[in-house]
Design a protein around this motif. Structure first.
Motif, PDB file in Angstrom:
ATOM      1  N   LEU A 122      -3.759   2.422   7.026  1.00 38.48           N
ATOM      2  CA  LEU A 122      -3.013   1.793   5.932  1.00 38.48           C
ATOM      3  C   LEU A 122      -2.071   2.804   5.290  1.00 38.48           C
ATOM      4  N   ALA A 123      -2.548   4.034   5.110  1.00 37.29           N
ATOM      5  CA  ALA A 123      -1.716   5.073   4.502  1.00 37.29           C
ATOM      6  C   ALA A 123      -0.510   5.382   5.381  1.00 37.29           C
ATOM      7  N   ALA A 124      -0.731   5.505   6.683  1.00 39.50           N
ATOM      8  CA  ALA A 124       0.385   5.791   7.583  1.00 39.50           C
ATOM      9  C   ALA A 124       1.395   4.650   7.585  1.00 39.50           C
ATOM     10  N   GLU A 125       0.903   3.416   7.545  1.00 39.01           N
ATOM     11  CA  GLU A 125       1.797   2.267   7.520  1.00 39.01           C
ATOM     12  C   GLU A 125       2.628   2.235   6.238  1.00 39.01           C
ATOM     13  N   ALA A 126       2.045   2.732   5.143  1.00 36.66           N
ATOM     14  CA  ALA A 126       2.753   2.741   3.856  1.00 36.66           C
ATOM     15  C   ALA A 126       3.808   3.840   3.780  1.00 36.66           C
ATOM     16  N   GLY A 127       3.892   4.680   4.807  1.00 37.77           N
ATOM     17  CA  GLY A 127       4.920   5.708   4.836  1.00 37.77           C
ATOM     18  C   GLY A 127       4.433   7.110   4.587  1.00 37.77           C
ATOM     19  N   ALA A 128       3.129   7.300   4.494  1.00 30.30           N
ATOM     20  CA  ALA A 128       2.599   8.643   4.265  1.00 30.30           C
ATOM     21  C   ALA A 128       2.758   9.491   5.523  1.00 30.30           C
ATOM     22  N   THR A 129       3.025  10.762   5.336  1.00 25.65           N
ATOM     23  CA  THR A 129       3.091  11.686   6.460  1.00 25.65           C
ATOM     24  C   THR A 129       1.682  12.042   6.903  1.00 25.65           C
ATOM     25  N   THR A 130       1.583  12.664   8.061  1.00 29.99           N
ATOM     26  CA  THR A 130       0.269  13.056   8.572  1.00 29.99           C
ATOM     27  C   THR A 130      -0.441  13.989   7.590  1.00 29.99           C
ATOM     28  N   ALA A 177      -3.473  -5.759  -4.397  1.00 30.88           N
ATOM     29  CA  ALA A 177      -2.213  -5.246  -4.942  1.00 30.88           C
ATOM     30  C   ALA A 177      -1.902  -3.853  -4.410  1.00 30.88           C
ATOM     31  N   GLY A 178      -2.910  -2.993  -4.362  1.00 32.36           N
ATOM     32  CA  GLY A 178      -2.694  -1.633  -3.875  1.00 32.36           C
ATOM     33  C   GLY A 178      -2.268  -1.610  -2.424  1.00 32.36           C
ATOM     34  N   ALA A 179      -2.869  -2.487  -1.613  1.00 33.64           N
ATOM     35  CA  ALA A 179      -2.522  -2.530  -0.190  1.00 33.64           C
ATOM     36  C   ALA A 179      -1.124  -3.089   0.028  1.00 33.64           C
ATOM     37  N   LEU A 180      -0.762  -4.123  -0.743  1.00 28.87           N
ATOM     38  CA  LEU A 180       0.529  -4.777  -0.550  1.00 28.87           C
ATOM     39  C   LEU A 180       1.679  -4.037  -1.204  1.00 28.87           C
ATOM     40  N   TRP A 181       1.384  -3.062  -2.032  1.00 26.72           N
ATOM     41  CA  TRP A 181       2.434  -2.309  -2.722  1.00 26.72           C
ATOM     42  C   TRP A 181       3.403  -1.704  -1.712  1.00 26.72           C
ATOM     43  N   GLY A 182       2.857  -1.249  -0.588  1.00 27.10           N
ATOM     44  CA  GLY A 182       3.714  -0.775   0.488  1.00 27.10           C
ATOM     45  C   GLY A 182       4.175   0.651   0.361  1.00 27.10           C
ATOM     46  N   VAL A 183       3.693   1.369  -0.645  1.00 21.18           N
ATOM     47  CA  VAL A 183       4.040   2.778  -0.811  1.00 21.18           C
ATOM     48  C   VAL A 183       2.752   3.554  -1.034  1.00 21.18           C
ATOM     49  N   PRO A 184       2.754   4.851  -0.759  1.00 23.47           N
ATOM     50  CA  PRO A 184       1.527   5.622  -0.966  1.00 23.47           C
ATOM     51  C   PRO A 184       0.957   5.510  -2.370  1.00 23.47           C
ATOM     52  N   GLY A 185       1.827   5.231  -3.369  1.00 24.91           N
ATOM     53  CA  GLY A 185       1.330   5.105  -4.733  1.00 24.91           C
ATOM     54  C   GLY A 185       0.336   3.981  -4.913  1.00 24.91           C
ATOM     55  N   HIS A 203      -1.527  -3.908   8.390  1.00 27.14           N
ATOM     56  CA  HIS A 203      -2.756  -3.440   7.734  1.00 27.14           C
ATOM     57  C   HIS A 203      -2.769  -3.863   6.271  1.00 27.14           C
ATOM     58  N   ALA A 204      -1.618  -3.832   5.627  1.00 19.09           N
ATOM     59  CA  ALA A 204      -1.562  -4.240   4.218  1.00 19.09           C
ATOM     60  C   ALA A 204      -1.997  -5.694   4.060  1.00 19.09           C
ATOM     61  N   THR A 205      -1.536  -6.552   4.937  1.00 18.50           N
ATOM     62  CA  THR A 205      -1.912  -7.966   4.871  1.00 18.50           C
ATOM     63  C   THR A 205      -3.402  -8.150   5.124  1.00 18.50           C
ATOM     64  N   LEU A 206      -3.929  -7.426   6.096  1.00 19.29           N
ATOM     65  CA  LEU A 206      -5.349  -7.553   6.413  1.00 19.29           C
ATOM     66  C   LEU A 206      -6.219  -7.038   5.269  1.00 19.29           C
ATOM     67  N   PHE A 207      -5.805  -5.954   4.617  1.00 18.97           N
ATOM     68  CA  PHE A 207      -6.548  -5.468   3.444  1.00 18.97           C
ATOM     69  C   PHE A 207      -6.519  -6.517   2.341  1.00 18.97           C
ATOM     70  N   ALA A 208      -5.364  -7.128   2.114  1.00 15.20           N
ATOM     71  CA  ALA A 208      -5.247  -8.145   1.070  1.00 15.20           C
ATOM     72  C   ALA A 208      -6.134  -9.349   1.378  1.00 15.20           C
TER      73      ALA A 208
END
Length: 465
Positions: free
Chosen positions: A283-291, A336-344, A407-412
């Motif tokens: 989920l973190a990688a999908e949200a744009g987080a680096t390794t 909400a946290g999963a769908l936010w789409g950013v690491p925040g 992954h965001a959708t599945l978490f939601a």
């Protein structure tokens, strides 16, 4: 299915010496059990010795299957013989498995190691909860169970994080052999800690016999109705004794609505969030987080899990409606946290997992408080089996849906069940971690209706943590 309404024994003020000894032993046991430096790299160990992804998946399957097959038999055994003995044996089997991995690295040795590790985990499952709960009840401190088990879970999480952090420097200095030696040493320390657990099975069995009403009219007294201390030597290898103990556990689940409802709720609470944590890095990688950022974001989630364990005692004092409300809020935070789409968005996931962990401990306390018969570990292991099977279903469903949704959708979507769970909890009356009324002279719980609220011995203050 309303949130089961049962009461824990009333607080007895400051815990006595025996209770404090039990608490120290449990924290040491839980911490050393999870201080395994091989955890973050064992998949790399397998790949480094030529195993394909398919072969590694087979090993994981062997591990899961071992746990599923041995979950209930080990729980029945824990009601027949010394639970402390099983808590000593479990880490020793795990130590043997880790030793095999680094001394004879090959597919057969890896598979045998997973069998030993799975068997060790099965021996501990059910036996630990039953021993801790009955020893606390014996000393009139049953209301401390949610806080103590929450702190034990937090200790395990902290030690897992510490082992992960130490794995890199130890590997750089001593390779897989060093990681294996450290992991074996942690298991040996865990086994030694288990020898310090107090255990008085005769008192627990006498209390259960005194307050245990037959769950079926006309049921003949089972061998499991007699004190384990008296029958353990004769029944340890007896198929008849095993079947009697298993029958008693199944009969209690079938005949007691309080036990059955508590068990079903515990399985429901644990399954979803316990499965989702495996997908947090994805989920973190999908949200744009680096390794490099993924471990830091995962740490936010595990910090929430740790906080939830530490706050479990306070959660146990909430009413069913209040705890159900918090679970519903956590469901919204997860989505909400999963769908936010950013690491925040992970800032919202941490508190959500904290609430789920606290609710997990509270529902486990409900199970222990609802059980009145002599087959406590058997009942607990039946819940563990249910959790294992439903977790496998969640993995299968997540894997099948992953090709069609993010992954965001599945978490939601995974947050939706917690809205239902929160509603079920809110239907309960009284404190969330209530247990049964106290039987004279025993302190053990019986399935009872709402009454005086069971409270812990005090708020969770920094000094308690």
């Amino acid at each position: 299915m309303p949130f089961p309404s049962v009461r824990l024994s009333p607080p007895a003020g400051r815990p006595g010496r025996e209770v404090r000894r039990l608490e120290r032993t449990l924290l040491c046991y839980a911490g050393s059990e999870d201080f395994v430096l091989l955890y973050p790299v064992y998949a790399l160990l397998f790949a480094g010795h030529g195993l394909s992804t398919a072969e590694i998946s087979v090993l994981f399957g062997v591990w899961s299957l071992t746990g599923v097959l041995l979950e209930v038999p080990s729980g029945v055994w824990a009601d027949m013989v010394s639970r402390r003995l099983l808590l000593v044996a479990g880490p020793l089997l795990s130590a043997a498995g880790f030793g095999l991995w680094v001394t004879l690295p090959s597919f057969p040795a890896f598979a045998a190691g997973f069998v030993l590790w799975g068997a060790g985990g099965a021996l501990r499952s059910g036996a630990l909860e039953a021993l801790v709960y009955e020893e606390l009840e014996r000393h009139g401190a049953g209301s401390r169970y949610p806080r103590l088990m929450g702190r034990a879970g937090a200790a395990g999480t902290v030690c897992t994080v510490a082992a992960t952090a130490l794995a890199a420097p130890v590997f750089a200095a001593a390779g897989y052999a060093g990681l294996g030696a450290a992991s074996v040493a942690a298991c040996l320390l865990c086994a030694f800690a288990a020898t310090r657990f107090p255990e008085d099975r005769r008192a627990a069995a006498d209390g259960a016999r005194a307050g245990h009403a037959p769950v079926r009219a006309g049921r003949a007294p089972a061998l499991a109705d007699h004190p384990p201390a008296d029958r353990a030597p004769d029944l340890a290898g007896s198929a008849r004794g095993y079947l009697h103990t298993l029958r008693d556990g199944l009969a209690e689940v079938h005949g007691s609505p309080s036990v059955r409802n508590a068990l079903l709720l515990a399985v429901a609470v644990t399954t979803v969030w316990g499965s989702l944590d495996e997908y947090v890095p994805l989920l973190a990688a999908e949200a744009g987080a680096t390794t490099a950022e993924v471990p830091l974001l995962a740490l936010l989630v595990w910090a929430g899990v740790t906080a939830g364990g530490l706050l479990a005692g306070a959660a146990g004092r909430l009413s069913g409606r209040a705890l159900g409300g918090w679970v519903a809020v956590a469901s919204g935070a997860l989505a909400a946290g999963a769908l936010w789409g950013v690491p925040g968005g992970f800032v919202a996931l941490g508190p959500a997992f904290a609430v789920f962990q606290a609710a997990d401990v509270v529902t486990d306390a409900r199970v222990q408080a609802a059980v009145t018969g002599p087959s406590r570990a058997t009942v607990t292991s039946l819940g563990g089996l249910g959790t294992s099977l439903t977790t496998l279903l969640v993995y299968a469903a997540y894997g099948a849906a992953s090709g069609h949704a993010s992954h965001a959708t599945l978490f939601a979507l995974s947050a939706v069940p917690y809205l239902v769970i929160g509603a079920v909890m809110a239907r309960g009356r009284g404190p969330a971690a209530q247990g049964g009324a106290v039987r004279p002279g025993t302190g053990a719980a019986t399935a009872a209706g709402p009454g005086l609220p069971g409270r812990d011995s005090g708020p969770v203050a920094p000094s308690d943590v």
